[in-house]
Design a protein around this motif. Structure first.
Motif, PDB file in Angstrom:
ATOM      1  N   LYS A  42       0.850  -1.189   0.000  1.00  0.00           N
ATOM      2  CA  LYS A  42       0.000   0.000   0.000  1.00  0.00           C
ATOM      3  C   LYS A  42       0.886   1.238   0.000  1.00  0.00           C
ATOM      4  N   ASP A 101       0.602   4.741   1.324  1.00  0.00           N
ATOM      5  CA  ASP A 101      -0.282   5.496   2.210  1.00  0.00           C
ATOM      6  C   ASP A 101      -0.076   6.988   1.963  1.00  0.00           C
ATOM      7  N   ASN A 132       4.051   6.927   3.500  1.00  0.00           N
ATOM      8  CA  ASN A 132       4.815   5.702   3.712  1.00  0.00           C
ATOM      9  C   ASN A 132       4.394   4.629   2.708  1.00  0.00           C
ATOM     10  N   ILE A 174       3.906   0.562   2.662  1.00  0.00           N
ATOM     11  CA  ILE A 174       3.819  -0.605   3.535  1.00  0.00           C
ATOM     12  C   ILE A 174       3.710  -1.835   2.640  1.00  0.00           C
ATOM     13  N   VAL A 219       3.565  -6.096   2.526  1.00  0.00           N
ATOM     14  CA  VAL A 219       3.302  -7.284   3.335  1.00  0.00           C
ATOM     15  C   VAL A 219       3.642  -8.518   2.519  1.00  0.00           C
TER      16      VAL A 219
END
Lengths: 346, 346, 346, 346
Positions: free
Chosen positions: A298, A300, A305, A307, A309
């Protein structure tokens, strides 16, 4: 058909190797080495494999037993397989070592983080870091593979392409990773007892985990400049799986599409890397008992930022599965031979 | 290659069927029916199958969609697949129903235990009870298979041969069975919530579970005389697995060797039944995600009781795996096609 | 205020004693003995108790340290506390031993089932079996309490009154009991590793568990004649709790009301025994971390069997809680002092 | 003795309130409101509380039933307790609301993040944010307490003092938090099913969780300037507990001792905040079923980052326990009344 041997076959990584190789169409298992269970039926140590593996554990003799095999897998803790690796390399045969012993190119870094002397320094330089999707050609030609650690695999697969393509900042990488308890192995200790782990999550080795230099070495190669990461592993109340969440300050203003393009370029054709749709995130159950690495991310905009996963099964893509994938590369088999089975859900 | 359709494909049994059939070399999946998730990508409902199953869920039309398939799997709760079964039987095609609807030969018993009217009575008499190792010839010739329940499978496989060979008493059979939570399906309810199940074990439906008449019907056939059992199921804090412990008063003075001989006679050649050594007992982890049924037993000379223990994976041998095994029998494929993978440990 | 010492304080039973006693209004803890953790802060071994227990572990000297206490708790495995018990009894002080060493009145039975020689035979005859609700007067006067085992507690509480009042048959008692992993203690072994226990249930020591003679001894006393039981314990994937399901052939034609009357007579006034309503059954979560024993039962008219279910927390009512309850009886405190907290749900 | 009522008493937070208040020496529970279970015995909904709570659930009448109480606890999801709060405030009585409805001072922020209209705007300005250790005086004087969220509690307790004392940077706060499944409540959904959660960890609502504005509001107050955080919650396979790991770039060069001094200043006298020793880190088991918040931290000189770890029980300190603590402050009871029990380990 090639002939393989496994040293340290009764730990969890060794057992996963044995399970995968017992179903591999091009492989015959010659020996299952184990000091702890020597001369016990393997299927008494792992009753799951009764009917699939009918072999006694043996404590092998390095001089004799290595003669009859084409490739050796070493699934011992660090420091214990150096003699075997040395021997088999000298015999001109292939070896895939799943310990940390041949991953770090700088032997001083190894000795300082692992606190032991390296006894097979001569073999180090020839070792190829076995991150299958990143170094497939090198792996195909290698004699000695240093199979990546479980945390590093879950972290390098999403980060390597981004650094290589220079779309992320190198100064602010924070990695918060959660591992199942099987990562601690089958040797009993207070740490991996059921009542200590169940209904409990904890961070450990904050800023000091031994996988740190391995991760930094490979990210430095990707970025073309030295970098440091903040790495926090966790012990999570589950048997299998690693979920890594990676935070990077989006100083370069990279867009979702740019990131996606990089991943497509590197992994679009890679069967074992699954890029999820936007707003879908990896979970460990989705890769359970399989060789997949699921990745999504993502941007953001609120916080500037990135992110990322990722999820793997620590015993498969994080260890034995990637080792089999590397063997497939080394011997010219189909990449997914022995690894085709889908994850188990629920 | 045969063409198959799955009704109720997004429940846990349907998902396990989908996982197994997606890797079956003789099968092409034509549709994945699901009312709840119609027109959603199947791999969003089960992200584990991304890459293995690239198909949308559909809500099928019974008149059209059944035309193109060779066999239909129904994985709906009882009462919901009778119309589909009726239709497909009339079309002269094969069907494997995984609900309880066609297991009980006596429709009154069905209606009384399940509390619903049976809407496909005409199909009942032709249904074959799909306990693969016990009725292989009947299954091979059947058009409609009533696939056994999970608890009954774990109980009938160890008991059927003993009663058939008349080596155990019929008056004192007590069965204490422990099941993982996936047996309760994926429909959310207070019963299968994580915080209600975790760190908790409980017995339920004591003396009144709906699998009781199914178990008694088959044991009565085996024994050649009517019998009743005491059956206590438990909800156990794990996802998969059934462990059944069976107690019988050893009134006939049967010896260990006699019991062993009976099992060898029935199951010596059966790949999916594993008879353990004396003093080794089944555990659910040893059959995890596989089609095995592990069995062993003890003659307790101190108490004059026989204790039998069996373990299966409720979603595989207890449901989807046995259904695939039955399909293999019906179409003349290798018995273990699509079911060869070893259990997952740890 | 009385002064207590705990030997073996860092095992799970010792820790539960420490937790309970640290909140007991009439108790001051004088020492927390532990060989493994001597001179470590207790709250480093059990960080949960930081703020509640500020004491170092000590390895006590039997000659000196027993002088200053009023009662000693021994929470060591069998065979290891006999010297301490002997010593403290000779000093004329009270002791509650939580091992199996003083439970069996027949020393030969002890030595044969436990395979060790008994080194404190002289103390045996004076020991009182500490089943709190059954022997309250004897306990109140005792110097040495043999605290019951966890399985026996869960089995004797429901069975003792029925046998004493002669409402059930003695020839056909079958007990199928499921325990959480904390029952195996904190000493690391392959058996209690997280990855071995999680997603796994297994029966063990079928017909040969060491708690068998203890159960039979007390049931024989209740029945007034010798009897044997069939006992099957299970390792269940949860930390705490024992669920026991007991099967008895209802040869005496006992009614629900008769059974209920017996239980009301024995336990109607007992705070820690909760008799559930008809068709409600115990579950381990309902007694989690508490001193309760939940009991209910069914008369199955279809099969002519009685099925009784009980649930306890193995570390509380099955060990430390009952020990504190016994201490309360011995010193004339309120029965539930230190034990009033409700179970934890979820 | 004060009289209390609980609205929404059968959710997990309501049940934890009921458990804690049933043992509180200064409290009498007047009603246990529940729409779902109205007129059922509370101890059938929570069999753990049989013997502790003998009361039927009721669906209360706001006009009549609020008359007889001194304080009302509202444990409903957001949006559902506004009418009750309005009513009780108008009656001049005290209320502790455990939903998100009165936590955000800016009603537009509330309506935008929660997607509903606020129906009790007039009460908002008088609400006091019930972070017990930070706002004790305001809480003592308050009529309406907005009890903090579970994640915010675990994050604000470690961060508030550091920002207030200006020892950390405000631009780079990243929070990676892991919660047990009970945080999702007892309403059944696909998300909190046992087979979906067990052996699975996943991040969710990355960068968009509703607790974000609540955390940012309070950190902004502490810092005296607006700030934004990166917040990633995870669903972890355990029932209870939140572990929050917080990453901050150590731009101010703060030392370990400086941080420690700040914590000592704010929490040195606070019973429920436990500051761990250097190199010891919180784990959720250490606070299980208790009102503690454990905190520790590391200054990583290698990376120039500060890493802070905190652990709470989401249902106690993260909800019901803190609510009781606030009630104690409001009525002048001892801070820890009803909350003295030690955590449960194992």
């Amino acid at each position: 058909m090639i002939k393989v041997g496994i040293i340290g076959s009764t730990g969890y990584v060794g057992a996963e190797l044995t399970r995968l190789l017992s179903h591999h169409s091009e492989v015959e298992i010659m020996f299952l080495d184990s000091r702890s269970y020597a001369s016990m039926e393997y299927s008494r140590v792992y009753p799951s494999l009764r009917g699939s593996v009918e072999k006694e554990c043996t404590s092998i003799n390095l001089d004799e037993d290595l003669e009859n095999i084409d490739v050796l897998f070493c699934a011992l803790p660090h420091g214990l397989s150096q003699a075997a690796v040395k021997k088999i390399v000298e015999k001109g045969k292939k070896v895939i070592d799943l310990s940390a012993d041949f991953r770090l190119k700088d032997v001083d870094v190894y000795e300082s983080w692992y606190g032991v002397k390296h006894e097979a320094r001569d073999q180090l330089s020839g070792a190829v870091y076995g991150l299958s999707e990143i170094y497939p050609e090198e792996i195909a030609k290698a004699q000695l593979i240093a199979n990546p650690g479980c945390y590093p695999t879950s972290i390098l697969l999403p980060l390597y392409p981004l650094l290589k393509e220079d779309v992320i900042d190198t100064d602010s990488i924070i990695i918060d990773a959660k591992s199942g308890v099987s990562g601690a192995g089958r040797a009993p200790s207070d740490t991996n007892l059921y009542p200590q782990c169940n209904e409990n999550i904890k961070a450990y080795s904050i800023g000091s985990h031994r996988h740190t230099p391995e991760i930094e070495q490979e990210l430095t190669i990707a970025a073309g400049k030295e970098l440091k990461i903040q790495f926090t592993p966790h012990l999570t109340p589950m048997t299998r799986g690693i979920l890594s969440v990676i935070y990077i300050s989006n100083k370069k203003g990279t867009t979702y599409q740019q990131m996606k393009d990089v991943y497509e370029k590197y992994y679009g054709d890679q069967k074992f890397i699954r890029l999820l749709e936007e707003n879908e995130y990896p979970q460990t159950k989705a890769v359970y008992a399989s060789n997949y690495c699921d990745i999504s991310f993502k941007i953001d905009d609120r916080t500037q930022n990135i992110i990322i996963v990722s999820a793997i099964d620590n015993l498969v893509k994080g260890a034995a599965g990637q080792a089999v994938q590397n063997m497939n590369l080394m011997f010219g088999f189909n990449t997914d031979e022995g690894l085709q089975h889908a994850p188990i859900w629920p």
